[in-house]
Design an enzyme around this catalytic site. Structure first.
Site, PDB file in Angstrom:
ATOM      1  N   ASP A   1      47.241  -5.105  -6.031  1.00  0.00           N
ATOM      2  CA  ASP A   1      46.923  -5.762  -7.292  1.00  0.00           C
ATOM      3  C   ASP A   1      46.764  -7.278  -7.125  1.00  0.00           C
ATOM      4  OD1 ASP A   1      49.526  -6.312  -6.703  1.00  0.00           O
ATOM      5  OD2 ASP A   1      50.317  -5.908  -8.712  1.00  0.00           O
TER       6      ASP A   1
ATOM      7  N   HIS B   1      28.236 -14.623  14.208  1.00  0.00           N
ATOM      8  CA  HIS B   1      29.176 -14.793  13.107  1.00  0.00           C
ATOM      9  C   HIS B   1      30.602 -14.449  13.553  1.00  0.00           C
ATOM     10  CE1 HIS B   1      25.685 -14.305  10.003  1.00  0.00           C
ATOM     11  NE2 HIS B   1      25.738 -15.512  10.527  1.00  0.00           N
TER      12      HIS B   1
ATOM     13  N   ASP C   1      30.893 -23.867  13.769  1.00  0.00           N
ATOM     14  CA  ASP C   1      29.975 -23.733  12.640  1.00  0.00           C
ATOM     15  C   ASP C   1      30.840 -23.681  11.395  1.00  0.00           C
ATOM     16  OD1 ASP C   1      28.187 -22.946  10.671  1.00  0.00           O
ATOM     17  OD2 ASP C   1      27.110 -21.532  11.952  1.00  0.00           O
TER      18      ASP C   1
ATOM     19  N   ASP D   1      26.813 -27.174   5.743  1.00  0.00           N
ATOM     20  CA  ASP D   1      26.680 -26.121   6.772  1.00  0.00           C
ATOM     21  C   ASP D   1      26.244 -26.792   8.068  1.00  0.00           C
ATOM     22  OD1 ASP D   1      26.283 -23.862   8.264  1.00  0.00           O
ATOM     23  OD2 ASP D   1      24.715 -23.014   6.998  1.00  0.00           O
TER      24      ASP D   1
ATOM     25  N   HIS E   1      17.656 -15.141  15.725  1.00  0.00           N
ATOM     26  CA  HIS E   1      17.670 -15.498  14.302  1.00  0.00           C
ATOM     27  C   HIS E   1      16.607 -16.548  13.995  1.00  0.00           C
ATOM     28  CE1 HIS E   1      19.722 -19.383  15.034  1.00  0.00           C
ATOM     29  NE2 HIS E   1      20.536 -18.738  15.851  1.00  0.00           N
TER      30      HIS E   1
ATOM     31  N   HIS F   1      17.614 -22.020   6.859  1.00  0.00           N
ATOM     32  CA  HIS F   1      17.671 -21.353   5.559  1.00  0.00           C
ATOM     33  C   HIS F   1      17.871 -22.411   4.494  1.00  0.00           C
ATOM     34  CE1 HIS F   1      22.058 -21.972   5.591  1.00  0.00           C
ATOM     35  NE2 HIS F   1      22.052 -21.503   6.829  1.00  0.00           N
TER      36      HIS F   1
ATOM     37  N   HIS G   1      23.545 -19.613   2.080  1.00  0.00           N
ATOM     38  CA  HIS G   1      22.185 -19.114   2.268  1.00  0.00           C
ATOM     39  C   HIS G   1      21.578 -19.094   0.868  1.00  0.00           C
ATOM     40  CE1 HIS G   1      23.117 -16.937   6.334  1.00  0.00           C
ATOM     41  NE2 HIS G   1      23.306 -18.233   6.375  1.00  0.00           N
TER      42      HIS G   1
ATOM     43  N   GLU H   1      18.549 -25.057  12.706  1.00  0.00           N
ATOM     44  CA  GLU H   1      19.619 -24.622  13.589  1.00  0.00           C
ATOM     45  C   GLU H   1      19.150 -23.685  14.709  1.00  0.00           C
ATOM     46  OE1 GLU H   1      22.298 -21.717  11.701  1.00  0.00           O
ATOM     47  OE2 GLU H   1      21.294 -22.164   9.821  1.00  0.00           O
TER      48      GLU H   1
ATOM     49  N   TYR I   1      21.667 -17.943  23.150  1.00  0.00           N
ATOM     50  CA  TYR I   1      22.897 -17.170  23.343  1.00  0.00           C
ATOM     51  C   TYR I   1      22.689 -16.233  24.532  1.00  0.00           C
ATOM     52  CZ  TYR I   1      22.756 -18.780  18.540  1.00  0.00           C
ATOM     53  OH  TYR I   1      22.611 -19.557  17.419  1.00  0.00           O
TER      54      TYR I   1
ATOM     55  N   ARG J   1      24.415 -23.603  19.693  1.00  0.00           N
ATOM     56  CA  ARG J   1      23.642 -23.789  18.466  1.00  0.00           C
ATOM     57  C   ARG J   1      23.903 -25.204  17.954  1.00  0.00           C
ATOM     58  NH1 ARG J   1      25.232 -19.673  16.132  1.00  0.00           N
ATOM     59  NH2 ARG J   1      26.828 -20.365  14.659  1.00  0.00           N
TER      60      ARG J   1
ATOM     61  N   GLU K   1      23.101 -27.449  14.435  1.00  0.00           N
ATOM     62  CA  GLU K   1      22.610 -27.269  13.065  1.00  0.00           C
ATOM     63  C   GLU K   1      22.831 -28.533  12.244  1.00  0.00           C
ATOM     64  OE1 GLU K   1      23.359 -24.195   9.313  1.00  0.00           O
ATOM     65  OE2 GLU K   1      24.904 -24.450  10.861  1.00  0.00           O
TER      66      GLU K   1
END
Length: 439
Positions: free
Chosen positions: A37, A241, A258, A269, A348, A352, A359, A383, A387, A411, A413
Site C-alpha cells: 500500500d 540503460h 548519464d 539530460d 540508437h 531526442h 524524451h 548524443e 559501444y 557516449r 551528450e
C-alpha cells in the site's frame, strides 16, 4: 522560479482556438503503487501540467471553448481533513478556482453528473486514449450515448480525436519562461556532473557516485533525477540503460555518467565519459576522439530550417568512417550505412526532444520519409556513442574484434537549443575536450 498563471492561460487559449467547437478532456496522472500500500511519489501527467500547472492526482481538466460560461473547467479532490492528515494537503474546489484560473471547479465525484454539459454541444471530443483504461471507458461511453441521440438532436460530437498532434506541436516550441526553467534544470545537472568527476576515484562503487550526483540535484533545489541515473564503469557502459550502479570502479577504466536533474518538471539530460585514473589507454582515446568528432560536427549542423535527421546522419558518417579507419569495420562507407552494418557498435539515434519529458513529445517525421524541420524554440539532445560490448558479434563479412577493444563504451551528450540564427549549447559547463578530462 515558476510558470505564471497567465502563461498557462495563454496555452489553453491557443489550444482552444485550434479545437474550435470541440471539447478537450485531460486526465491527471494516476498514483502508482511501489509495493503493497506504499505509493511512488506522485508525478503529474506532462500534458495536464502544461495546460494547468495543477499538481494533484484524481483530477480532470476540460476545455470547452463553445460553452456559454465555462471555457476552462477543473474537477478536483475536495478538501478532506482526515485524508489530508495522511497524504498531504489538497487545494480543494474553492482554492483551485482562485489559484489556477478555472471558470468553474467541481469535486471529482461530480464528474459523471457535470461533464456531459461540456461535451453535448461539441462537434467532437478531443481525448487521448491512454493508459487509464477505466477513464477511457468513461469517455467512450459518453460519446456512444451522445452518438445514439444524434439523429434526434442533430448535434453532438461525431468523432473522438487525439489532441496530441496539436498539443505536442505546441509543447515542442519552448517559451522564454520554459527556457529559463530548462536552464535551471540543466545548470543543476552541470553542477552534479562536475561534482561527480571531482569525487570519483578508483575503488569507489558506482552507487557512491550516483549518491553525489543526486545529492547535488536536491541540494540545489531540484525535484530529483529526471530519469534513473546511469553510472556505468568499464564494460557496463556498453549497456545503454544500465541503472544497477553496483560495481566497484577499477584502474584504467572509463566511467560513463548519464544523469539529469528535474526542476519544476523540466529536465536536463547530460552524458559524459572520462578516464577515472586521468589517462586514456590508446584504444579508449581513439574511440573517444571519434565520438567527440561525431558530436561536434553533429552539433554544428543543428540550425533552424535543417532537417531533424541531418545531425544523426552526420554522426553516423563520422562514426562509420572512423571505425573503418580503425579496422573495426570494413567495406564501402555508403554500403555499410545503407545496410546498417554499424549497428553492433551504434544502435540508437543521435538525439531526442527535451523538455517536460526527458524524451519529450512531438513528431520527428511529418509523413513518410519527410523529417521535421528544426525551428527556433526547439530543444534537443545530441548524443552519439560507440559501444564495443565484451560479447559483441560482428555481422557477416565484418572483422572479428580484438580483445583490446572490447568493453569500451563511450557516449557524449549535450542539450542544444535552436535559436533564430543557429543554436546554443546549454551544457558547455561540463568539460568534454580531451585536455580537460585527462592528464
Amino acid at each position: 522560479m515558476n510558470i505564471k498563471l497567465a502563461e498557462y492561460g495563454q496555452r489553453r487559449e491557443r489550444l482552444m482556438k485550434k479545437i474550435g467547437t470541440g471539447t478537450a478532456i485531460f486526465r491527471s496522472a494516476p498514483t502508482v503503487i511501489m509495493h503493497n500500500d506504499v505509493e511512488y511519489v506522485f508525478r503529474q501527467d506532462s500534458d495536464f501540467f502544461y495546460l494547468t500547472g495543477f499538481n494533484e492526482p484524481e483530477a480532470v481538466a476540460v476545455l470547452a471553448p463553445h460553452h456559454e460560461e465555462h471555457h476552462f473547467v477543473l474537477f478536483v479532490q475536495p478538501k478532506d481533513s482526515e485524508k489530508e492528515t495522511w497524504t498531504g494537503y489538497r487545494c480543494g474546489v474553492d482554492k483551485a478556482k482562485e489559484f489556477y484560473g478555472a471558470d468553474k471547479v467541481y469535486p471529482i465525484n461530480e464528474l459523471h453528473e457535470k461533464l456531459p454539459q461540456y461535451i453535448e454541444k461539441a462537434n467532437r471530443i478531443y481525448y487521448h486514449l491512454g493508459r487509464d483504461k477505466n477513464f477511457n471507458k468513461v469517455i467512450l461511453s459518453y460519446w456512444q450515448r451522445l452518438m445514439a441521440a444524434y439523429p434526434k438532436r442533430g448535434a453532438g460530437p461525431v468523432a473522438i480525436e487525439d489532441p496530441n498532434p496539436i498539443l505536442h506541436s505546441m509543447r515542442q516550441v519552448k517559451s522564454i519562461t520554459e527556457l529559463e526553467m530548462l536552464r535551471k534544470a540543466i545548470g543543476i545537472s552541470v553542477i552534479a556532473h562536475n561534482r561527480a568527476r571531482e569525487f570519483v576515484q578508483v575503488g569507489h562503487y558506482e552507487y557512491e557516485v550516483q549518491a553525489e550526483i543526486e545529492h547535488a540535484f536536491l541540494s540545489h533545489g531540484g525535484i530529483g533525477p529526471a530519469y534513473p541515473s546511469i553510472v556505468a564503469s568499464g564494460a557496463n557502459a556498453c549497456i545503454l540503460h544500465y541503472i544497477e550502479n553496483c560495481r566497484q570502479i577499477q584502474e584504467n577504466e572509463l566511467l560513463l555518467i548519464d544523469a539529469g536533474c528535474s526542476y519544476g518538471y523540466y529536465n536536463g539530460d547530460i552524458t559524459r565519459t572520462f578516464p577515472v585514473s586521468g589517462k586514456f589507454t590508446g584504444e579508449q582515446k581513439a574511440i573517444y576522439e571519434l565520438v567527440l568528432e561525431a558530436q561536434l560536427r553533429s552539433i554544428k549542423s543543428v540550425q533552424p530550417g535543417k532537417s531533424y535527421n541531418e545531425f544523426h546522419d552526420i554522426a553516423v558518417c563520422v562514426l562509420v568512417q572512423g571505425l573503418i579507419d580503425l579496422g573495426l569495420l570494413k567495406g564501402d562507407l555508403e554500403e555499410i550505412i545503407k545496410e546498417e552494418k554499424y549497428k553492433p557498435f551504434y544502435m540508437h539515434k543521435t538525439g531526442h526532444w527535451l523538455g517536460l519529458d526527458v524524451h519529450d513529445v512531438g513528431v520527428y517525421k511529418q509523413g513518410e520519409g519527410t523529417w521535421k524541420l528544426l525551428e527556433p524554440g526547439h530543444l534537443l539532445t545530441v548524443e552519439p556513442g560507440i559501444y564495443i560490448s565484451p560479447n559483441i558479434k560482428p555481422l557477416k563479412g565484418q572483422p572479428e574484434i580484438p580483445e583490446r577493444w572490447r568493453g569500451i563504451g563511450i557516449r557524449i551528450e549535450d542539450n542544444v537549443f535552436v535559436t533564430k540564427t543557429g543554436h546554443e549549447v546549454l551544457t558547455t559547463g561540463v568539460p568534454k575536450m580531451i585536455d580537460e578530462i585527462s592528464l
